[in-house]
Design an enzyme around this catalytic site. Structure first.
Site, short mmCIF file in Angstrom:
data_model
loop_
_atom_site.label_atom_id
_atom_site.label_comp_id
_atom_site.label_asym_id
_atom_site.label_seq_id
_atom_site.Cartn_x
_atom_site.Cartn_y
_atom_site.Cartn_z
N HIS A 103 22.10 -26.74 -8.13
CA HIS A 103 23.24 -25.74 -8.28
C HIS A 103 23.16 -25.49 -9.77
CE1 HIS A 103 24.78 -29.94 -9.44
NE2 HIS A 103 25.58 -29.38 -10.00
N HIS A 137 25.16 -25.60 -12.60
CA HIS A 137 25.85 -26.38 -13.86
C HIS A 137 24.81 -26.62 -14.97
CE1 HIS A 137 29.56 -27.88 -11.21
NE2 HIS A 137 29.58 -26.83 -11.89
N ASP A 172 24.27 -29.17 -16.75
CA ASP A 172 23.47 -30.48 -16.95
C ASP A 172 22.47 -30.57 -15.94
OD1 ASP A 172 25.51 -30.68 -14.89
OD2 ASP A 172 25.94 -32.85 -15.27
N HIS A 173 22.27 -29.62 -14.91
CA HIS A 173 21.17 -29.46 -14.11
C HIS A 173 20.10 -28.60 -14.17
CE1 HIS A 173 23.26 -32.41 -11.05
NE2 HIS A 173 24.01 -32.06 -11.84
N HIS A 198 31.10 -28.76 -4.26
CA HIS A 198 31.02 -28.89 -5.60
C HIS A 198 30.90 -27.88 -6.21
CE1 HIS A 198 30.33 -31.13 -9.30
NE2 HIS A 198 29.06 -30.45 -9.29
N ASP A 208 24.70 -33.08 -6.74
CA ASP A 208 26.09 -33.57 -7.17
C ASP A 208 26.80 -33.48 -5.81
OD1 ASP A 208 25.48 -33.89 -9.63
OD2 ASP A 208 26.79 -32.65 -10.46
N HIS A 224 23.53 -38.55 -10.72
CA HIS A 224 24.26 -39.37 -11.76
C HIS A 224 24.47 -40.80 -11.51
CE1 HIS A 224 25.91 -35.76 -13.93
NE2 HIS A 224 25.71 -35.00 -12.75
#
Length: 257
Positions: free
Chosen positions: A56, A58, A60-61, A114, A133, A171
């Site tokens: 996805h 975001h 942090d990905h 999400h 996530d 995570h």
């Protein structure tokens, strides 16, 4: 031959994964938040990066996407439903499609909730699920762009996978997830045992990821809206599964334990 999977802890609590398919030598990196640790691990192992697998959009990905592509010339694979927010995407995949990393095939699942466009990669031969996530060890992602009904439908797809599937989530949230889980399903003995094992592992600095999907089915409250104990705790004994899931997620969002 199965994938050789390497876990790289980055940022505060993210996991990035390298996956090497030995027959071809193809190497994918899953959800690279940053590029430097990935390049360092590739160099240490003498591996050449061929693909980025994004679940996805975001930061942090996908934060390492463009630097990794620039450094290695790799191909970026991600969700068709959100291709416009995946930096550098080359291949856009949707639910039910199959995609190969070298000689090993992944089945793609659309798992929104999400985010509106989120996918999971299931490598059946390696019993490996890269789910970003959507599903965590003892948890699930917050519903930033989707509805409880969407997320429950997404998780229901993953529930159908074999118990021996290893869940490579993105995570290290497991201990805090466990603290919440025992408050909503206190009568689950398997959960109590798992919580003790998680506390012991984290006290030693050990990761709790990956977990087994069978273990998640038995202990993760977000996969268990059918549980009588959970329903009793929530006061929703006669509600449908979506309502039970939604209340579980609502309580987790406000949990301060």
């Amino acid at each position: 031959m199965t994938l050789e999977i390497v876990q790289i802890p980055v940022l505060n609590d993210n996991y990035v994964y390298l996956a090497r398919e030995p027959a071809s030598g193809a190497v994918g990196v899953v959800d690279p938040a940053v590029h430097e640790p990935v390049l360092a691990e590739l160099q240490r192992r003498g591996w050449n990066l061929t693909h980025i697998l994004n679940t996805h959009h975001h930061p942090d990905h996908v934060g390492g996407n463009l630097k990794l592509k620039e450094a290695t010339g790799c191909q970026i694979v991600g969700p068709k439903a959100d291709a416009g927010r995946i930096p550098g995407i080359d291949v856009a995949l949707a639910d039910g499609e199959r995609w190969k990393l070298g000689e090993e095939e992944a089945v793609i699942f659309d798992v929104p909730g999400h985010t509106s466009g989120h996918i999971a990669f299931w490598f059946e031969q390696s019993a490996a699920l890269f789910c970003g996530d959507t599903l965590f060890a003892l948890g699930c992602g917050r519903l930033f762009e989707g509805t409880p009904a969407q997320m429950w439908q997404s998780l229901s797809k993953l529930l159908k996978l074999p118990d021996h599937t290893r869940v490579y989530c993105a995570h290290e949230y497991t201990e805090s997830n466990a603290r919440f889980a025992v408050t909503v399903e206190p009568g689950n003995e398997a959960l109590q045992k798992r919580y003790a094992a998680i506390r012991a592992a984290r006290a030693k600095g050990q990761p709790t990821v990956p977990s087994l999907l069978g273990e998640e089915k038995a202990t993760n409250p977000f996969l268990r809206p059918m549980s009588g104990n959970l329903r009793e705790t929530l006061g929703l004994t006669d509600a449908d599964d979506v309502a039970v899931f939604a209340e579980t997620r609502r309580r987790k969002d406000t949990f301060r334990g």
